[in-house]
Write a protein that holds these residues in place. Structure first.
Motif, PDB file in Angstrom:
ATOM      1  N   HIS A   1       0.822  -1.237  -0.157  1.00 39.73           N
ATOM      2  CA  HIS A   1       0.090   0.117  -0.019  1.00 39.73           C
ATOM      3  C   HIS A   1       0.916   1.114  -0.190  1.00 39.73           C
ATOM      4  O   HIS A   1       1.859   1.101   0.405  1.00 39.73           O
ATOM      5  CB  HIS A   1      -0.911  -0.006   1.227  1.00 39.73           C
ATOM      6  CG  HIS A   1      -0.372   0.352   2.503  1.00 39.73           C
ATOM      7  ND1 HIS A   1       0.448  -0.622   3.535  1.00 39.73           N
ATOM      8  CD2 HIS A   1      -0.200   1.583   3.238  1.00 39.73           C
ATOM      9  CE1 HIS A   1       1.031   0.205   4.351  1.00 39.73           C
ATOM     10  NE2 HIS A   1       0.452   1.250   4.362  1.00 39.73           N
ATOM     11  N   LEU A   2       0.254   2.161  -0.358  1.00 36.88           N
ATOM     12  CA  LEU A   2       0.884   3.691  -0.405  1.00 36.88           C
ATOM     13  C   LEU A   2       0.170   4.462   0.661  1.00 36.88           C
ATOM     14  O   LEU A   2      -0.962   4.757   0.685  1.00 36.88           O
ATOM     15  CB  LEU A   2       0.768   4.461  -1.516  1.00 36.88           C
ATOM     16  CG  LEU A   2       1.676   3.986  -2.675  1.00 36.88           C
ATOM     17  CD1 LEU A   2       1.324   4.645  -4.141  1.00 36.88           C
ATOM     18  CD2 LEU A   2       2.880   3.478  -2.519  1.00 36.88           C
ATOM     19  N   ALA A   3       1.084   5.127   1.788  1.00 38.94           N
ATOM     20  CA  ALA A   3       0.377   5.988   2.851  1.00 38.94           C
ATOM     21  C   ALA A   3       0.729   7.386   2.353  1.00 38.94           C
ATOM     22  O   ALA A   3       1.785   7.566   2.015  1.00 38.94           O
ATOM     23  CB  ALA A   3       0.881   5.534   4.124  1.00 38.94           C
ATOM     24  N   VAL A   4      -0.491   8.035   2.387  1.00 32.42           N
ATOM     25  CA  VAL A   4      -0.322   9.700   1.908  1.00 32.42           C
ATOM     26  C   VAL A   4      -0.824  10.511   2.944  1.00 32.42           C
ATOM     27  O   VAL A   4      -1.750  10.356   3.429  1.00 32.42           O
ATOM     28  CB  VAL A   4      -1.076   9.812   0.459  1.00 32.42           C
ATOM     29  CG1 VAL A   4      -0.689  11.158   0.054  1.00 32.42           C
ATOM     30  CG2 VAL A   4      -0.698   8.914  -0.700  1.00 32.42           C
ATOM     31  N   THR A   5      -0.027  11.474   3.170  1.00 27.77           N
ATOM     32  CA  THR A   5      -0.201  12.428   4.402  1.00 27.77           C
ATOM     33  C   THR A   5       0.036  13.788   3.793  1.00 27.77           C
ATOM     34  O   THR A   5       0.958  13.993   3.346  1.00 27.77           O
ATOM     35  CB  THR A   5       0.499  12.254   5.591  1.00 27.77           C
ATOM     36  OG1 THR A   5       0.385  10.656   6.132  1.00 27.77           O
ATOM     37  CG2 THR A   5       0.053  13.030   6.930  1.00 27.77           C
ATOM     38  N   GLU A   6      -1.231  14.748   4.034  1.00 32.60           N
ATOM     39  CA  GLU A   6      -1.095  16.172   3.748  1.00 32.60           C
ATOM     40  C   GLU A   6      -0.745  16.935   4.914  1.00 32.60           C
ATOM     41  O   GLU A   6      -1.411  16.802   5.858  1.00 32.60           O
ATOM     42  CB  GLU A   6      -2.188  16.407   3.145  1.00 32.60           C
ATOM     43  CG  GLU A   6      -2.340  17.833   2.603  1.00 32.60           C
ATOM     44  CD  GLU A   6      -3.866  18.346   1.972  1.00 32.60           C
ATOM     45  OE1 GLU A   6      -4.031  19.520   1.804  1.00 32.60           O
ATOM     46  OE2 GLU A   6      -4.591  17.510   1.737  1.00 32.60           O
TER      47      GLU A   6
ATOM     48  N   ILE B   1      -3.506   4.866  -8.795  1.00 29.94           N
ATOM     49  CA  ILE B   1      -3.250   5.508  -7.571  1.00 29.94           C
ATOM     50  C   ILE B   1      -2.398   6.751  -7.600  1.00 29.94           C
ATOM     51  O   ILE B   1      -2.600   7.691  -6.933  1.00 29.94           O
ATOM     52  CB  ILE B   1      -2.514   4.483  -6.543  1.00 29.94           C
ATOM     53  CG1 ILE B   1      -3.684   3.222  -6.201  1.00 29.94           C
ATOM     54  CG2 ILE B   1      -2.105   5.134  -5.165  1.00 29.94           C
ATOM     55  CD1 ILE B   1      -2.979   2.095  -5.391  1.00 29.94           C
ATOM     56  N   ILE B   2      -1.155   6.528  -8.255  1.00 32.24           N
ATOM     57  CA  ILE B   2      -0.442   7.801  -8.421  1.00 32.24           C
ATOM     58  C   ILE B   2      -0.972   8.856  -9.161  1.00 32.24           C
ATOM     59  O   ILE B   2      -0.716  10.191  -8.869  1.00 32.24           O
ATOM     60  CB  ILE B   2       1.222   7.141  -9.202  1.00 32.24           C
ATOM     61  CG1 ILE B   2       1.950   6.294  -8.266  1.00 32.24           C
ATOM     62  CG2 ILE B   2       1.969   8.351  -9.618  1.00 32.24           C
ATOM     63  CD1 ILE B   2       3.002   5.645  -9.161  1.00 32.24           C
ATOM     64  N   LYS B   3      -1.567   8.564 -10.121  1.00 33.42           N
ATOM     65  CA  LYS B   3      -2.391   9.662 -10.980  1.00 33.42           C
ATOM     66  C   LYS B   3      -3.416  10.454  -9.881  1.00 33.42           C
ATOM     67  O   LYS B   3      -3.396  11.734 -10.022  1.00 33.42           O
ATOM     68  CB  LYS B   3      -3.199   9.159 -12.193  1.00 33.42           C
ATOM     69  CG  LYS B   3      -3.949   9.938 -13.021  1.00 33.42           C
ATOM     70  CD  LYS B   3      -4.832   9.416 -14.105  1.00 33.42           C
ATOM     71  CE  LYS B   3      -5.432  10.342 -14.817  1.00 33.42           C
ATOM     72  NZ  LYS B   3      -6.269   9.890 -16.040  1.00 33.42           N
TER      73      LYS B   3
ATOM     74  N   ASP C   1      -4.313  15.338  -7.005  1.00 32.39           N
ATOM     75  CA  ASP C   1      -4.865  16.065  -5.809  1.00 32.39           C
ATOM     76  C   ASP C   1      -3.597  17.161  -5.404  1.00 32.39           C
ATOM     77  O   ASP C   1      -3.781  18.194  -5.080  1.00 32.39           O
ATOM     78  CB  ASP C   1      -4.821  14.992  -4.694  1.00 32.39           C
ATOM     79  CG  ASP C   1      -5.421  15.609  -3.493  1.00 32.39           C
ATOM     80  OD1 ASP C   1      -6.254  16.391  -3.449  1.00 32.39           O
ATOM     81  OD2 ASP C   1      -4.911  15.243  -2.360  1.00 32.39           O
ATOM     82  N   CYS C   2      -2.150  16.756  -5.861  1.00 30.72           N
ATOM     83  CA  CYS C   2      -1.274  17.769  -5.310  1.00 30.72           C
ATOM     84  C   CYS C   2      -1.471  18.996  -6.305  1.00 30.72           C
ATOM     85  O   CYS C   2      -1.020  20.148  -5.883  1.00 30.72           O
ATOM     86  CB  CYS C   2       0.138  17.094  -5.698  1.00 30.72           C
ATOM     87  SG  CYS C   2       0.784  15.870  -4.541  1.00 30.72           S
ATOM     88  N   ALA C   3      -1.796  18.660  -7.673  1.00 30.90           N
ATOM     89  CA  ALA C   3      -1.882  19.886  -8.735  1.00 30.90           C
ATOM     90  C   ALA C   3      -3.046  20.763  -8.397  1.00 30.90           C
ATOM     91  O   ALA C   3      -3.146  21.720  -8.177  1.00 30.90           O
ATOM     92  CB  ALA C   3      -2.168  19.223  -9.888  1.00 30.90           C
TER      93      ALA C   3
ATOM     94  N   PHE D   1       5.850   8.516 -10.431  1.00 29.29           N
ATOM     95  CA  PHE D   1       5.546   9.711  -9.975  1.00 29.29           C
ATOM     96  C   PHE D   1       6.380  11.145 -10.934  1.00 29.29           C
ATOM     97  O   PHE D   1       5.598  12.100 -10.830  1.00 29.29           O
ATOM     98  CB  PHE D   1       6.292   9.710  -8.514  1.00 29.29           C
ATOM     99  CG  PHE D   1       5.392   9.274  -7.498  1.00 29.29           C
ATOM    100  CD1 PHE D   1       4.191  10.172  -6.714  1.00 29.29           C
ATOM    101  CD2 PHE D   1       5.530   8.165  -6.985  1.00 29.29           C
ATOM    102  CE1 PHE D   1       3.443   9.545  -6.164  1.00 29.29           C
ATOM    103  CE2 PHE D   1       4.713   7.630  -6.008  1.00 29.29           C
ATOM    104  CZ  PHE D   1       3.499   8.255  -5.586  1.00 29.29           C
ATOM    105  N   ILE D   2       7.410  10.839 -11.390  1.00 28.57           N
ATOM    106  CA  ILE D   2       8.131  11.786 -11.947  1.00 28.57           C
ATOM    107  C   ILE D   2       7.422  12.126 -13.228  1.00 28.57           C
ATOM    108  O   ILE D   2       7.184  13.337 -13.590  1.00 28.57           O
ATOM    109  CB  ILE D   2       9.533  11.620 -12.333  1.00 28.57           C
ATOM    110  CG1 ILE D   2      10.188  11.504 -10.939  1.00 28.57           C
ATOM    111  CG2 ILE D   2      10.179  12.284 -13.146  1.00 28.57           C
ATOM    112  CD1 ILE D   2      11.737  10.897 -11.225  1.00 28.57           C
ATOM    113  N   ARG D   3       6.874  10.990 -13.932  1.00 31.80           N
ATOM    114  CA  ARG D   3       6.287  11.184 -15.265  1.00 31.80           C
ATOM    115  C   ARG D   3       4.798  11.706 -14.862  1.00 31.80           C
ATOM    116  O   ARG D   3       4.530  12.649 -15.762  1.00 31.80           O
ATOM    117  CB  ARG D   3       6.139   9.867 -15.707  1.00 31.80           C
ATOM    118  CG  ARG D   3       7.059   9.293 -16.489  1.00 31.80           C
ATOM    119  CD  ARG D   3       6.876   8.078 -17.334  1.00 31.80           C
ATOM    120  NE  ARG D   3       7.990   7.449 -17.740  1.00 31.80           N
ATOM    121  CZ  ARG D   3       8.581   7.901 -19.150  1.00 31.80           C
ATOM    122  NH1 ARG D   3       7.923   8.662 -19.691  1.00 31.80           N
ATOM    123  NH2 ARG D   3       9.494   7.343 -19.541  1.00 31.80           N
ATOM    124  N   LYS D   4       4.078  11.640 -13.864  1.00 37.10           N
ATOM    125  CA  LYS D   4       2.670  12.344 -13.757  1.00 37.10           C
ATOM    126  C   LYS D   4       3.098  13.721 -13.273  1.00 37.10           C
ATOM    127  O   LYS D   4       2.172  14.583 -13.559  1.00 37.10           O
ATOM    128  CB  LYS D   4       2.039  11.269 -12.655  1.00 37.10           C
ATOM    129  CG  LYS D   4       1.439  10.090 -13.120  1.00 37.10           C
ATOM    130  CD  LYS D   4       0.529  10.302 -14.308  1.00 37.10           C
ATOM    131  CE  LYS D   4      -0.018   8.877 -14.772  1.00 37.10           C
ATOM    132  NZ  LYS D   4      -0.735   9.147 -16.007  1.00 37.10           N
TER     133      LYS D   4
END
Length: 459
Positions: A285-290, A320-322, A327-329, A372-375
């Motif tokens: 899994h990927l854990a994402v925190t803002e 998921i990465i997209k 969300d970052c954008a 990640f870099i490509r997206k």
């Protein structure tokens, strides 16, 4: 950054298919010969004045196919050399770990032997008790036998790995080629069509392939990035970024062509002034925190990596990465990713479960980082890589209890804070016991299992 645009399926006549398959076979033979010449030149001192002339004269063709084959052969040789160095480095680490285990076992043996000698000396003086006898017979001698067996097994494993490393160092393995199914022609920025062999007529949506025997007209439609591909071909002669490489792949009943070109990068519009989004990468899994600009928690999410095989998990991971980059954008925040190394975990996979070993062997961190870099390039999001040292441990000490996060979510928060330049200080009540996080972790490791480590530090 390079990107790929795929064509539709191309169903050709039997004659045209045979012509293309013959060219692919000839190209593959050129790649094999070029690779072997490069291999013997670098490792056996073979003298070659001009590799291009040698390959061209041997097959009696023009410059286009030999130059493309030599280009691919050089790339294969470079990748195989890098992989060989990685294997040697991995064996060095393995030898170092085995030697540490041998030293630890040797010290334990010396300790047990000293205890036995003390008991023998005690017996000679007539001071031995029943408890001393039971200690020697039931504990010390069985432990001594077990340690000697372990030491022998470790020495056997060490000698085997050293012999493997010596063999690998003295003889660099050569690539074994399989049946040819594709042909890659590098692009060129000189000329009108950005390639030597493929000519893309934009007004007719036709790709002309110039084979050794005839020209083959292919009605074609590229997806995705078709408009960017056309813009690249429309660039003036000898303009940077105009080159377009094509790879034709034989799928049996049909062909597919890949166009490879430089992607137009969107200007970065994210900033750390709004905060950051940290990503903790795990096998399943990927854990994402803002966090906001002050480094405080805003929100957190877990994205499980689903799928029964590598292709399914890769497809799920791309989605998921997209989602994360979008969300970052939208929030105009930089994305912070940790720089991981799974070589040690993979080398220890012999002692783990079968399912975990399979997932770990299929887990390619560099591939995830490239996603990640490509997206990020496509959405104008800045991707920053930070060191992950002690992120999980710091999260366990400082943020998991305070915010009610899991270890991985807390690690993602620490990664985001580290990307913003914040430094995590050791808690005041622990500074007497440790001055660095490495010492702090060792103190926690040595704490009694029956009590909480932090309580043992305070007391």
């Amino acid at each position: 950054m390079k990107t790929i645009s795929y064509s539709n399926r191309l169903y050709l006549s039997e004659l045209e298919s045979q012509v293309i398959k013959e060219d692919i076979h000839l190209y593959h033979q050129m790649v094999i010969r070029s690779y072997r010449l490069i291999y013997h030149k670098n490792y056996h001192g073979l003298q070659i004045n001009s590799l291009q002339k040698k390959v061209k004269s041997f097959y009696g063709t023009n410059d286009y196919l030999p130059l493309s084959a030599i280009h691919e052969a050089k790339a294969l040789f470079k990748s195989s050399s890098s992989l060989h160095k990685l294997h040697v480095k991995k064996l060095d680490k393995q030898i170092s770990r085995i030697k540490q285990k041998v030293d630890k076992t040797r010290k334990e043996l010396e300790k047990i032997e000293n205890q036995i000698q003390q008991l023998i000396h005690k017996t000679r003086e007539g001071k031995q008790t029943k408890s001393d006898y039971l200690l020697e017979v039931q504990i010390l001698k069985p432990t001594l036998k077990q340690l000697k067996s372990r030491k022998g097994q470790l020495n056997f494993r060490l000698n085997r790995v050293i012999a493997k490393q010596r063999k690998l160092t003295h003889r660099v393995p050569m690539i074994h080629f399989h049946e040819a199914t594709s042909m890659t022609i590098p692009g060129r920025r000189q000329g009108k069509y950005s390639n030597c062999i493929f000519k893309y007529h934009l007004d007719e949506d036709t790709l002309v392939y110039r084979s050794r025997q005839q020209e083959i007209h292919l009605p074609i439609e590229f997806q995705p990035h078709s408009e960017q591909l056309k813009d690249k071909i429309k660039l003036p002669h000898n303009t940077a970024g105009k080159a377009v490489a094509y790879q034709i792949m034989d799928k049996g009943k049909y062909f597919i062509i890949k166009a490879i070109f430089d992607l137009n990068e969107i200007p970065i519009h994210t900033t750390k002034g709004n905060g950051c989004i940290g990503v903790d990468i795990n096998v399943n899994h990927l854990a994402v925190t803002e966090i906001n600009k002050e480094g405080n928690l805003v929100g957190t999410t877990n994205y499980p990596i689903l799928g029964y095989n590598a292709k399914q998990r890769k497809h799920n991971l791309q989605g998921i990465i997209k989602t994360i980059i979008e969300d970052c954008a939208m929030k105009q925040k930089d994305c912070i990713v940790e720089n991981l190394d799974f070589e040690q975990a993979k080398s220890e996979s012999l002692y783990q479960s079968k399912r975990r070993n399979r997932m770990l062997s299929e887990f390619a961190y560099r591939q995830i980082l490239e996603m990640f870099i490509r997206k990020g390039v496509q959405w104008g999001v800045k991707i920053e890589v930070v060191e992950p040292a002690y992120t999980s441990f710091i999260a366990k000490i400082k943020v998991t209890r305070q915010y009610g996060l899991s270890i991985h979510q807390g690690a993602a928060m620490i990664v985001a804070r580290r990307g913003m330049g914040y430094q995590e200080k050791i808690p005041r009540q622990c500074q007497y016991f440790a001055s660095t996080w490495k010492q702090m972790k060792q103190v926690f490791k040595n704490a009694k299992p029956t009590e909480h480590p932090l309580l043992s530090l305070i007391q």
